[in-house]
Design a protein around this motif. Structure first.
Motif, mmCIF file in Angstrom:
data_model
loop_
_atom_site.group_PDB
_atom_site.id
_atom_site.type_symbol
_atom_site.label_atom_id
_atom_site.label_comp_id
_atom_site.label_asym_id
_atom_site.label_seq_id
_atom_site.Cartn_x
_atom_site.Cartn_y
_atom_site.Cartn_z
ATOM 1 N N MET A 9 0.604 -1.111 0.128
ATOM 2 C CA MET A 9 -0.224 0.122 -0.137
ATOM 3 C C MET A 9 0.814 1.472 0.110
ATOM 4 O O MET A 9 1.861 1.441 0.739
ATOM 5 N N LYS A 13 1.503 2.207 -7.047
ATOM 6 C CA LYS A 13 1.156 1.365 -8.018
ATOM 7 C C LYS A 13 -0.050 2.141 -9.130
ATOM 8 O O LYS A 13 0.286 1.804 -10.361
ATOM 9 N N ASP A 32 -8.387 -3.108 -7.528
ATOM 10 C CA ASP A 32 -9.233 -2.643 -6.388
ATOM 11 C C ASP A 32 -10.663 -2.102 -6.922
ATOM 12 O O ASP A 32 -11.682 -2.679 -6.258
ATOM 13 N N PHE A 56 -12.637 -10.808 0.706
ATOM 14 C CA PHE A 56 -11.893 -10.000 -0.072
ATOM 15 C C PHE A 56 -10.867 -10.633 -1.019
ATOM 16 O O PHE A 56 -10.877 -10.290 -2.200
ATOM 17 N N GLU A 60 -10.659 -10.976 -4.881
ATOM 18 C CA GLU A 60 -9.352 -10.567 -5.856
ATOM 19 C C GLU A 60 -9.115 -11.571 -6.695
ATOM 20 O O GLU A 60 -8.694 -11.365 -7.844
ATOM 21 N N THR A 77 -2.440 -3.628 -8.906
ATOM 22 C CA THR A 77 -2.903 -4.765 -8.106
ATOM 23 C C THR A 77 -3.078 -4.230 -6.657
ATOM 24 O O THR A 77 -2.395 -3.161 -6.142
ATOM 25 N N PRO A 118 -6.316 2.671 4.647
ATOM 26 C CA PRO A 118 -6.591 1.244 4.320
ATOM 27 C C PRO A 118 -6.890 0.326 5.453
ATOM 28 O O PRO A 118 -6.170 0.600 6.512
ATOM 29 N N LEU A 120 -5.821 -2.621 6.173
ATOM 30 C CA LEU A 120 -4.896 -3.446 6.672
ATOM 31 C C LEU A 120 -3.724 -2.491 7.496
ATOM 32 O O LEU A 120 -2.533 -3.138 7.594
ATOM 33 N N ARG A 134 5.718 -9.520 3.857
ATOM 34 C CA ARG A 134 5.435 -9.587 2.360
ATOM 35 C C ARG A 134 6.459 -9.201 1.640
ATOM 36 O O ARG A 134 6.442 -9.650 0.275
HETATM 37 C C1 S3P Z 1 -4.695 -4.199 0.524
HETATM 38 C C2 S3P Z 1 -4.329 -3.171 -0.126
HETATM 39 C C3 S3P Z 1 -5.315 -2.242 -0.936
HETATM 40 C C4 S3P Z 1 -6.586 -2.980 -0.854
HETATM 41 C C5 S3P Z 1 -6.911 -3.806 0.279
HETATM 42 C C6 S3P Z 1 -5.902 -4.847 0.785
HETATM 43 C C7 S3P Z 1 -3.345 -5.247 1.282
HETATM 44 O O1 S3P Z 1 -4.532 -2.013 -2.133
HETATM 45 O O2 S3P Z 1 -6.624 -4.045 -1.868
HETATM 46 O O3 S3P Z 1 -7.201 -2.879 1.264
HETATM 47 O O4 S3P Z 1 -3.678 -6.265 1.671
HETATM 48 O O5 S3P Z 1 -2.196 -4.761 1.169
HETATM 49 P P1 S3P Z 1 -3.631 -0.819 -2.224
HETATM 50 O O6 S3P Z 1 -2.340 -1.480 -2.169
HETATM 51 O O7 S3P Z 1 -3.886 -0.352 -3.646
HETATM 52 O O8 S3P Z 1 -3.688 0.253 -1.105
#
Ligand code: S3P
Length: 165
Positions: A9, A13, A32, A56, A60, A77, A118, A120, A134
């Motif tokens: 995040m 991207k 997203d 989610f 995805e 992504t 966000p 997370l 990660r």
């Molecule tokens: C997430 C990142 C978010 C979004 C969701 C989960 C993650 O996207 O898909 O909140 O698990 O890191 P971005 O990376 O575009 O913020």
């Protein structure tokens, strides 16, 4: 040509995807956005709150499957796609996978600029741990790793297209 941008995040991207696609005359797909449409919810936060993270990740996965045959595209992504092998199977197929590698300080700044945090990114400590967990996954799935600290979007895009000078 199919370029898939992965990274945590706040690594840029979506912004990089837009300029990269413009320069290469490709279209963009934002996973997203598609996940949100598929969910029927109002926001990604609402999906996490009402349906949970597992749901989610399932959405995805379905999005990755739906777009697996899209070509001439830059795909941005969500930061968590690397958590699911089968999602990544669809995303890596016939693709150049670019990891936007951003240090935690820049990530923190970028995420703090967002109006809505966000789901997370609950705390600095937990987000930092998540990034550390990660990072090896991003590195593993990537064909190209681009460090983004102290670089403009333009220079990141140039580096993706022409390589490092
Ligand atoms: C997430 C990142 C978010 C979004 C969701 C989960 C993650 O996207 O898909 O909140 O698990 O890191 P971005 O990376 O575009 O913020």
């Amino acid at each position: 040509m199919r370029i898939v941008l992965i990274g945590f995040m706040g690594s840029g991207k979506t912004t990089v995807a837009k300029l990269l696609a413009k320069k290469l005359r490709l279209k963009t797909i934002d996973m997203d956005d598609l996940a949100l449409k598929k969910s029927g919810r109002k926001s990604i936060n609402e999906i996490f709150e009402k349906d949970g993270e597992q749901k989610f990740r399932k959405i995805e996965y379905e999005v990755a499957k739906d777009i697996s045959n899209e070509d001439k595209v830059v795909i941005s992504t969500g930061g968590g796609v690397v958590m699911d092998k089968s999602t990544m199977n669809y995303l890596t197929k016939n693709s150049s996978v670019v990891y936007l590698k951003t240090g935690f300080d820049k990530i923190k700044k970028q995420v703090m600029l967002k109006k809505i945090r966000p789901p997370l990114f609950k705390s600095i400590v937990s987000a930092k741990k998540l990034l550390q967990a990660r990072e090896p996954l991003y590195e593993n799935f990537a064909n190209i790793v681009i460090t983004t600290d102290n670089k403009s979007v333009r220079s990141i895009v140039k580096e993706i297209i022409y390589g490092r000078k």
